[in-house]
Design a protein around this motif. Sequence first.
Motif, mmCIF file in Angstrom:
data_model
loop_
_atom_site.group_PDB
_atom_site.id
_atom_site.type_symbol
_atom_site.label_atom_id
_atom_site.label_comp_id
_atom_site.label_asym_id
_atom_site.label_seq_id
_atom_site.Cartn_x
_atom_site.Cartn_y
_atom_site.Cartn_z
ATOM 1 N N GLU A 1 3.868 1.504 -1.250
ATOM 2 C CA GLU A 1 4.444 1.586 -2.596
ATOM 3 C C GLU A 1 3.416 2.111 -3.600
ATOM 4 O O GLU A 1 3.720 2.922 -4.464
ATOM 5 N N ARG A 2 2.170 1.638 -3.469
ATOM 6 C CA ARG A 2 1.096 2.097 -4.354
ATOM 7 C C ARG A 2 0.861 3.589 -4.188
ATOM 8 O O ARG A 2 0.714 4.320 -5.159
ATOM 9 N N LYS A 3 0.858 4.072 -2.952
ATOM 10 C CA LYS A 3 0.628 5.505 -2.689
ATOM 11 C C LYS A 3 1.791 6.342 -3.216
ATOM 12 O O LYS A 3 1.587 7.456 -3.702
ATOM 13 N N LYS A 4 3.005 5.839 -3.142
ATOM 14 C CA LYS A 4 4.160 6.547 -3.702
ATOM 15 C C LYS A 4 4.005 6.711 -5.217
ATOM 16 O O LYS A 4 4.235 7.785 -5.766
ATOM 17 N N LYS A 5 3.608 5.609 -5.873
ATOM 18 C CA LYS A 5 3.409 5.665 -7.323
ATOM 19 C C LYS A 5 2.275 6.622 -7.678
ATOM 20 O O LYS A 5 2.372 7.394 -8.630
ATOM 21 N N TYR A 6 1.202 6.565 -6.909
ATOM 22 C CA TYR A 6 0.062 7.444 -7.144
ATOM 23 C C TYR A 6 0.477 8.908 -7.025
ATOM 24 O O TYR A 6 0.123 9.741 -7.864
ATOM 25 N N ALA A 7 1.270 9.229 -6.010
ATOM 26 C CA ALA A 7 1.759 10.602 -5.821
ATOM 27 C C ALA A 7 2.676 11.007 -6.979
ATOM 28 O O ALA A 7 2.601 12.130 -7.483
ATOM 29 N N GLU B 1 0.838 -1.216 0.000
ATOM 30 C CA GLU B 1 0.000 0.000 0.000
ATOM 31 C C GLU B 1 0.865 1.255 0.000
ATOM 32 O O GLU B 1 0.573 2.229 -0.697
ATOM 33 N N TYR C 1 2.623 9.832 -10.052
ATOM 34 C CA TYR C 1 1.790 10.026 -11.237
ATOM 35 C C TYR C 1 1.079 11.371 -11.174
ATOM 36 O O TYR C 1 0.956 12.074 -12.176
ATOM 37 N N GLY C 2 0.630 11.738 -9.991
ATOM 38 C CA GLY C 2 -0.031 13.038 -9.823
ATOM 39 C C GLY C 2 0.903 14.188 -10.162
ATOM 40 O O GLY C 2 0.509 15.151 -10.832
ATOM 41 N N CYS D 1 3.463 14.033 -12.200
ATOM 42 C CA CYS D 1 3.678 13.995 -13.657
ATOM 43 C C CYS D 1 2.520 14.665 -14.387
ATOM 44 O O CYS D 1 2.730 15.433 -15.328
#
Length: 89
Positions: free
Chosen positions: A7-13, A5, A15-16, A18
């Motif tokens: 790691e998922r939130k890091k990727k989500y942030a 979770e 992407y935001g 970008c």
Amino acid sequence: MILDEIERKKKYAAYGLCIDETRTQAITQKSTAVTKTAVSEKLKQSFKDELVHLGFRHVEVELREAGGADGVLYHKLVLTRAPGVEFPR
């Protein structure tokens, strides 16, 4: 599961961030400002000079900005003494 979770939130942030960096609104605003300064004023003056050269003195016509879209700034002709009258396209 918790590490996934995080790691998922890091990727989500990421992407935001970008997506935020790809917004073109600031570029469009700057382009419009530069166009108004560098192009529109010269175009307006050239238009006025051409009207004088043609002896067009009986009706006051001026060139005004008419908004823009996608980095393009539009202009329109306006009768100075008849503000509600529109020229056809």
